[in-house]
Design an enzyme around this catalytic site. Structure first.
Site, short mmCIF file in Angstrom:
data_model
loop_
_atom_site.label_atom_id
_atom_site.label_comp_id
_atom_site.label_asym_id
_atom_site.label_seq_id
_atom_site.Cartn_x
_atom_site.Cartn_y
_atom_site.Cartn_z
N ASP A 25 0.83 -1.26 0.10
CA ASP A 25 0.06 -0.01 0.08
C ASP A 25 0.95 1.05 0.04
O ASP A 25 1.94 1.38 0.73
CB ASP A 25 -0.90 0.00 1.22
CG ASP A 25 -2.03 1.00 1.09
OD1 ASP A 25 -2.42 1.44 0.12
OD2 ASP A 25 -2.47 1.44 2.37
N TRP A 30 3.01 7.97 -2.44
CA TRP A 30 4.26 8.10 -2.99
C TRP A 30 4.20 8.97 -4.30
O TRP A 30 5.06 9.92 -4.32
CB TRP A 30 4.73 6.81 -3.09
CG TRP A 30 6.30 6.61 -3.52
CD1 TRP A 30 7.43 6.53 -2.51
CD2 TRP A 30 6.98 6.91 -4.62
NE1 TRP A 30 8.52 6.58 -2.99
CE2 TRP A 30 8.39 6.99 -4.48
CE3 TRP A 30 6.52 7.08 -5.99
CZ2 TRP A 30 9.34 7.01 -5.56
CZ3 TRP A 30 7.48 7.08 -7.03
CH2 TRP A 30 8.73 6.97 -6.54
N SER A 70 -6.86 -6.16 -5.81
CA SER A 70 -8.21 -6.61 -4.95
C SER A 70 -9.28 -6.64 -5.96
O SER A 70 -9.60 -5.74 -7.16
CB SER A 70 -8.40 -5.86 -4.01
OG SER A 70 -9.02 -4.47 -4.21
N ASN A 73 -10.46 -3.09 -6.33
CA ASN A 73 -9.76 -2.07 -7.04
C ASN A 73 -10.29 -1.75 -8.39
O ASN A 73 -9.81 -0.79 -8.98
CB ASN A 73 -8.41 -2.57 -7.23
CG ASN A 73 -7.32 -2.60 -6.32
OD1 ASN A 73 -6.64 -3.31 -5.94
ND2 ASN A 73 -7.84 -1.64 -5.24
N ARG A 76 -11.62 1.64 -8.99
CA ARG A 76 -10.50 3.10 -9.15
C ARG A 76 -10.69 3.46 -10.74
O ARG A 76 -11.42 2.82 -11.53
CB ARG A 76 -9.18 2.64 -9.08
CG ARG A 76 -8.90 2.13 -7.72
CD ARG A 76 -7.32 1.81 -7.28
NE ARG A 76 -7.05 1.57 -5.98
CZ ARG A 76 -5.84 1.59 -5.56
NH1 ARG A 76 -4.88 1.46 -6.34
NH2 ARG A 76 -5.88 1.15 -4.33
#
EC number: 2.5.1.-
Length: 252
Positions: A25, A30, A70, A73, A76
């Site tokens: 994760d 980042w 997952s 996901n 998204r």
């Protein structure tokens, strides 16, 4: 954090977790810190995958499971999902020779049939080219969810009961375990989550019943071998009673 080699020397080789699972994760955060798109974070996370895989194999870990994509996901943005799938395909192609070289066997888990065809083909190729490897097993959890896995197992059981293949009285914990995607893997002993979040996010719900949980503030693209060593040292400093008392463990 202490010197990497110094940390490795502190690890007790007799107490290495048999199965380590990692919730990777923090890629998006980042990238955001660097003013870039989320996919930039995913691309820069590949080195973390290499480091952890290599580090686990070197230490003698038998099974490593990485939470790559997952079932949730898919919610998204399409651009990110498409980019992730493309990155997955190219990475598998590129890393297969390294897996072969390091005697690592690839074993994807999850609802693989609903991944893009190119991803399915490359996963099948990776499995084929590493099937005779006898070292660590690397499981990539793709289109995976713990609730999905358990419900999928229940459906298979019900189907067998309807066909009179299985008797209801025969169903127990060990029996159900045969229908779980990772049924050949040992139970998870150490689960690591990066980025400072403190939840397991529908990951390996059945297999991680007695897992030790290690949470780190480190974002996944920055995760390296020393962070892995830190997690293992944390694991080795814990008392794993598995329902017993401390006194029982001492007597043993």
């Amino acid at each position: 954090m202490a010197n990497k080699e110094g940390m490795k020397e502190k690890i007790d080789p007799a107490k290495i977790p048999t199965h380590i699972a990692v919730i990777m994760d923090g890629n998006g955060r980042w990238a955001k810190k660097r003013g870039a798109a989320r996919l930039f974070g995913h691309k820069n996370a590949i080195q973390a995958v290499r480091d952890v895989t290599e580090g686990c194999a070197e230490l003698g870990v038998k099974h490593l499971t990485l939470y790559a994509f997952s079932t949730e996901n898919w919610n998204r943005p399409k651009l990110e999902v498409d980019g992730l799938m493309s990155l997955l395909i190219s990475t598998i192609k590129k890393e297969i020779p390294t897996l072969v070289k390091n005697n690592i066997r690839l074993q994807p888990i999850g609802d693989i049939e609903h991944l893009p065809l190119d991803a399915q083909k490359n996963l099948a190729l990776g499995m084929k080219q590493t099937e005779t490897n006898t070292g660590m097993v690397l499981s990539l959890a793709l289109n995976y969810g713990g609730k999905w896995e358990i419900s999928h197992a229940v459906k298979k059981l019900i189907d067998e009961i309807k066909q009179n293949i299985t008797e209801i009285d025969a169903i127990g914990v060990d029996f159900i375990n045969k229908y779980i995607d990772e049924h050949t893997a040992p139970e998870v002993e150490l689960m690591i989550r990066t980025s400072g979040e403190h939840r397991i996010s529908n990951f390996l719900l059945w297999q991680a019943a007695y897992a030790e949980l290690h949470f780190t503030e480190t974002l996944w693209p920055d995760f390296r071998k020393e962070h892995l060593y830190d997690a293992i040292l944390d694991f080795q400093n814990r008392e794993r009673r598995l329902g017993k008392t401390s006194e029982q463990l001492i007597q043993k």
